[in-house]
Structure formats: structure tokens, C-alpha cells
Design an enzyme around this catalytic site. Structure first.
Site, PDB file in Angstrom:
ATOM      1  N   GLY A  11     -44.000  16.472   2.985  1.00  0.00           N
ATOM      2  CA  GLY A  11     -42.818  16.852   2.159  1.00  0.00           C
ATOM      3  C   GLY A  11     -42.071  15.487   2.131  1.00  0.00           C
ATOM      4  NE  ARG A  72     -46.374  20.181   3.331  1.00  0.00           N
ATOM      5  CZ  ARG A  72     -45.065  20.320   3.169  1.00  0.00           C
ATOM      6  NH1 ARG A  72     -44.577  21.151   2.419  1.00  0.00           N
ATOM      7  NH2 ARG A  72     -44.089  19.533   3.893  1.00  0.00           N
ATOM      8  CG  ASP A 103     -49.807  14.164  12.372  1.00  0.00           C
ATOM      9  OD1 ASP A 103     -50.148  13.376  13.175  1.00  0.00           O
ATOM     10  OD2 ASP A 103     -50.259  14.999  12.001  1.00  0.00           O
ATOM     11  CB  THR A 125     -41.876  12.752   7.559  1.00  0.00           C
ATOM     12  OG1 THR A 125     -41.440  13.906   8.011  1.00  0.00           O
ATOM     13  CG2 THR A 125     -42.581  12.098   8.799  1.00  0.00           C
ATOM     14  CG  ASP A 127     -40.053  16.761  10.316  1.00  0.00           C
ATOM     15  OD1 ASP A 127     -38.715  17.245   9.760  1.00  0.00           O
ATOM     16  OD2 ASP A 127     -40.954  17.626  10.308  1.00  0.00           O
ATOM     17  CG  ASP A 129     -43.198  14.750  12.837  1.00  0.00           C
ATOM     18  OD1 ASP A 129     -43.061  13.647  11.856  1.00  0.00           O
ATOM     19  OD2 ASP A 129     -43.682  15.785  12.505  1.00  0.00           O
ATOM     20  NE  ARG A 171     -44.031  20.836   9.241  1.00  0.00           N
ATOM     21  CZ  ARG A 171     -44.819  20.319   8.317  1.00  0.00           C
ATOM     22  NH1 ARG A 171     -45.187  21.437   7.638  1.00  0.00           N
ATOM     23  NH2 ARG A 171     -44.931  18.972   8.061  1.00  0.00           N
TER      24      ARG A 171
HETATM   25  P1  ADP Z   1     -47.114  15.654   6.517  1.00  0.00           P
HETATM   26  O1  ADP Z   1     -47.706  14.366   5.953  1.00  0.00           O
HETATM   27  O2  ADP Z   1     -45.602  15.465   5.937  1.00  0.00           O
HETATM   28  O3  ADP Z   1     -47.322  15.812   7.781  1.00  0.00           O
HETATM   29  P2  ADP Z   1     -48.710  18.004   5.636  1.00  0.00           P
HETATM   30  O4  ADP Z   1     -49.149  18.299   7.300  1.00  0.00           O
HETATM   31  O5  ADP Z   1     -48.188  19.246   4.921  1.00  0.00           O
HETATM   32  O6  ADP Z   1     -47.533  16.778   5.572  1.00  0.00           O
HETATM   33  O7  ADP Z   1     -49.744  17.270   5.114  1.00  0.00           O
HETATM   34  C1  ADP Z   1     -49.786  16.909   3.757  1.00  0.00           C
HETATM   35  C2  ADP Z   1     -51.144  16.797   3.296  1.00  0.00           C
HETATM   36  O8  ADP Z   1     -52.063  15.971   3.937  1.00  0.00           O
HETATM   37  C3  ADP Z   1     -51.868  17.838   3.110  1.00  0.00           C
HETATM   38  O9  ADP Z   1     -51.483  19.076   2.326  1.00  0.00           O
HETATM   39  C4  ADP Z   1     -53.359  17.991   2.939  1.00  0.00           C
HETATM   40  O10 ADP Z   1     -53.598  17.652   1.613  1.00  0.00           O
HETATM   41  C5  ADP Z   1     -53.308  16.371   3.807  1.00  0.00           C
HETATM   42  N1  ADP Z   1     -53.737  16.777   5.062  1.00  0.00           N
HETATM   43  C6  ADP Z   1     -53.249  17.348   6.235  1.00  0.00           C
HETATM   44  N2  ADP Z   1     -54.063  17.436   7.258  1.00  0.00           N
HETATM   45  C7  ADP Z   1     -55.256  17.218   6.848  1.00  0.00           C
HETATM   46  C8  ADP Z   1     -56.458  16.873   7.592  1.00  0.00           C
HETATM   47  N3  ADP Z   1     -56.766  17.249   8.724  1.00  0.00           N
HETATM   48  N4  ADP Z   1     -57.429  16.145   6.991  1.00  0.00           N
HETATM   49  C9  ADP Z   1     -57.423  15.847   5.545  1.00  0.00           C
HETATM   50  N5  ADP Z   1     -56.352  15.796   5.086  1.00  0.00           N
HETATM   51  C10 ADP Z   1     -55.143  16.736   5.413  1.00  0.00           C
HETATM   52  O1  F6P Z   2     -41.933  17.887   7.551  1.00  0.00           O
HETATM   53  C1  F6P Z   2     -40.689  17.742   6.777  1.00  0.00           C
HETATM   54  C2  F6P Z   2     -40.001  19.096   6.616  1.00  0.00           C
HETATM   55  O2  F6P Z   2     -38.833  19.201   6.113  1.00  0.00           O
HETATM   56  C3  F6P Z   2     -40.074  20.058   7.843  1.00  0.00           C
HETATM   57  O3  F6P Z   2     -38.627  19.625   8.720  1.00  0.00           O
HETATM   58  C4  F6P Z   2     -39.812  21.244   7.320  1.00  0.00           C
HETATM   59  O4  F6P Z   2     -40.196  22.125   8.272  1.00  0.00           O
HETATM   60  C5  F6P Z   2     -40.780  21.400   6.528  1.00  0.00           C
HETATM   61  O5  F6P Z   2     -40.888  19.926   5.772  1.00  0.00           O
HETATM   62  C6  F6P Z   2     -40.488  22.234   5.102  1.00  0.00           C
HETATM   63  O6  F6P Z   2     -41.430  22.324   4.283  1.00  0.00           O
HETATM   64  P1  F6P Z   2     -41.387  22.792   2.725  1.00  0.00           P
HETATM   65  O7  F6P Z   2     -41.505  21.659   1.877  1.00  0.00           O
HETATM   66  O8  F6P Z   2     -42.733  23.280   2.664  1.00  0.00           O
HETATM   67  O9  F6P Z   2     -40.043  23.756   2.597  1.00  0.00           O
END
Ligand code: ADP
Ligand code: F6P
Length: 319
Positions: A11, A72, A103, A125, A127, A129, A171
């Protein structure tokens, strides 16, 4: 190290641009080349790479979103995807990578680090978090956006003697709801880290009305409950006129606050310094106001919670 890459992933968050700017300018200051990778790991796998120079990051410190775009990417969760990403980075002569995200993005960064690509993560982010980190880039802007909205809702809530449920993002984490709720004077705050009983929320609302209160605001983190559902419950179980507002992605946009810009500038520069020092597999952050760079492993295994003393404080002040 002569050439590094930078990407934003997951995000978006206000202040990501300020972090990109700091990465690019610090690297150039030290005589390195910088390649921007568009659309996170998805863009990496599609080879969406562009050289960045001093001018590429001019006039962006004040802008929300990310000039590198974000995405993503499921494919990057697989070993094949990660290996392919590594090969693309190597083919373009990239010797180190900075990943700005949350994360999930750090897990991808950790995978590249384990495959031998020096990698540093910057927490971006809304969040908030991430463990071992005072604040993530974007959080301060998001809570300021939320309180601006809450203040406006309070005006109309007062005019109509209404109860408002405001759902904010988060989230899995209640930080936005907690801080915005405290700063916005909410009557009740629902966060995933703290159990709540609807009966108690109703009783508190009724106590408020009994002592002459005309309106109430209940702040709900999306990770705790759906604002719509809470609104329905209150309509069905009280005689109050209830309205629900879901703030949604408004919290992800807008000009970053001064605090987010300063943090992003510090972390962007520090990330480049860590790579130059030969470090890898780490996140850069401030902890108790001081820059540090814990290993991703420590970040992934350290439990985190919002400051629940603020939860108690908000509860006491909204008596
Ligand atoms: P954020 O980084 O905000 O927590 P996401 O959890 O959607 O957002 O993760 C972003 C991107 O990071 C994912 O779409 C994927 O490409 C990569 N990612 C997430 N988890 C993993 C993982 N366990 N191993 C490798 N890449 C990951
Ligand atoms: O992780 C950041 C965040 O804005 C969360 O607070 C929310 O649940 C999520 O991303 C929404 O993601 P999307 O971009 O898929 O709507």
C-alpha cells in the site's frame, strides 16, 4: 557499491516520495548510480526499470503517492519469482536494493537478501504496524487526515444530535484508530488489539446522553470490526440516530506532514549509508528517537502492539 535500485511496494503511504528523494540524492552525493524500479516486485519481474537522477526527484518531497508506483505481486512470493528478480537486478548491474514498504514487502526484501542481494527496508505504511520502529512513514499524515475528517463529522454530529461511527484503516493494527480517536476526542475506540463488548459501548453512550451529551463519535479500526455492522448494531440496540462514515483510501493520500517528510528524509539517507557500510537484510527506523537498523529476522519475530496506555487515557478522558 556503484549502482543501487529502489522500489516502493504494498500500500502506498504519504512520504514515500520524500524517501525516494532522500535515497536518490544521498546515493548520488556518494557517487553512486540509482535505478528506480516501478510497481514494486511486479515491475521488477517485468523489468520496469528507469535511471533516476537529481532532477528525477525534484518537486516530489511534498507529494503523496509514489512516483515509482506500487503494486502487490503474488509471483514474488515464490522461490522462482525471487530468483528471477535477483537475475534481473544482476543483469542491470544493481549491487544493492532499497525496498520502501510494509511487513510483506520486507519479506520479499529478506528473500533477495538471502539470495545474496544486499537489501535494506524502509518502513512505509500508514498502518504503523512494524515492530522496533517508533513510526512508519505515512502514519503521521494518515492520523492527521483522519482527525481533520473527525472534526468535520463532529460539527454535523453536534448540529443533528447524532451518533457517528467512523471506520478508519488498519488491516491488523489499531494505531490509526487509537491515535486519531484520542486526538479527535472519540467516545469509544475499537481496535483489534483490545477486546470490547458492544454492551459496554451502548452503556457508555447512554451514560453520556443521561448527562446531557448531544452527540458521540465511535472510532472503529477496520481490523476490529466493520463500521457498517457497528452502526447497524447501535441503531438496533439504542434509540439514537446513527450515521456511519468509512474514511477509506482518503487516509492514504495527500501531502505528507512535516513529520513524515523529516522521517522519510532521515530513513532514506540512512538506508543508503547502511548499504555503503556493507550491511544487508535490515530495516532502518527510529526507535526512541534514534536511528537504528535491526535485522529483518528481529523485525519479523518481535511482537508489537500500539501503546495501550493511550487506549486507557482515551477511555478515561471520554468518561
Ligand atoms: P505491505 O508491504 O504493505 O505489508 P503486502 O503485505 O501486500 O504489503 O506485501 C507487498 C508485496 O510484498 C506482496 O504483494 C508480495 O509481492 C511481497 N511479499 C509479501 N509477502 C511475501 C513473502 N512472504 N515472500 C516474498 N514476498 C512477499
Ligand atoms: O496496509 C495499508 C492499508 O491501507 C490497510 O490499512 C488497508 O487494509 C489496506 O492497505 C488496503 O489495501 P488496498 O490498497 O488493497 O485497498
Amino acid at each position: 557499491m556503484r549502482k543501487i535500485g529502489v522500489l516502493t511496494s504494498g500500500g502506498d503511504a504519504p512520504g514515500m516520495n520524500a524517501a525516494i528523494r532522500a535515497v536518490v540524492r544521498t546515493a548520488i552525493y556518494h557517487g553512486m548510480e540509482v535505478v528506480g524500479i516501478r510497481r514494486g516486485y511486479s515491475g521488477l519481474l517485468n523489468e520496469e526499470l528507469e535511471p533516476l537522477n537529481i532532477g528525477s526527484v525534484a518537486d516530489i518531497i511534498q507529494r503523496g503517492g509514489t512516483i515509482l508506483y506500487t503494486a502487490r505481486c503474488e509471483a514474488f512470493k515464490s522461490a522462482e519469482g525471487q530468483q528471477q528478480g535477483l537475475e534481473i537486478l544482476r543483469r542491470h548491474g544493481i549491487e544493492g536494493l532499497i525496498v520502501i514498504g510494509g511487513d510483506g514487502s520486507f519479506r520479499g526484501a529478506q528473500a533477495l537478501h538471502r539470495l545474496g542481494m544486499p537489501t535494506i527496508g524502509i518502513p512505509g505504511t500508514i498502518d504503523n504496524d512494524i515492530p522496533l520502529c517508533d513510526q512508519t512513514i505515512g502514519f503521521d499524515t494518515a492520523i492527521n487526515t483522519a482527525i481533520e475528517a473527525i472534526d468535520k463529522i463532529r460539527d454535523t454530529a453536534t448540529s443533528h444530535d447524532r451518533t457517528y461511527v467512523v471506520e478508519v484503516m488498519g488491516r491488523h493494527a489499531g494505531d490509526i484508530a487509537l491515535l486519531a480517536g484520542l486526538a479527535g476526542g472519540a467516545e469509544s475506540i475499537l481496535i483489534p488489539e483490545q477486546p470490547y463488548r458492544m454492551e459496554d459501548i451502548v452503556a457508555k453512550l447512554e451514560r453520556g446522553v443521561a448527562r446531557g451529551k448531544k452527540h458521540s463519535i465511535i472510532l472503529v479500526a477496520e481490523g476490529a470490526a466493520s463500521g457498517i455492522e457497528i452502526g447497524k448494531y447501535l441503531t438496533e440496540h439504542t434509540g439514537f440516530e446513527v450515521r456511519v462514515t468509512v474514511l477509506g483510501h482518503i487516509q492514504r493520500g495527500g501531502a505528507p506532514t512535516a513529520r513524515d517528510r523529516v522521517l522519510a528524509s532521515q530513513l532514506g539517507a540512512y538506508a543508503v549509508e547502511r548499504l555503503r557500510a556493507g550491511e544487508t537484510g535490515k530495516m532502518v527506523a527510529t526507535l526512541h528517537g534514534t536511528l537504528h537498523a535491526p535485522d529483518f529476522d528481529a523485525v519479523f519475530t518481535t511482537p508489537r502492539q500500539p501503546d495501550l496506555r493511550l487506549y486507557d487515557l482515551a477511555d478515561m478522558l471520554s468518561i
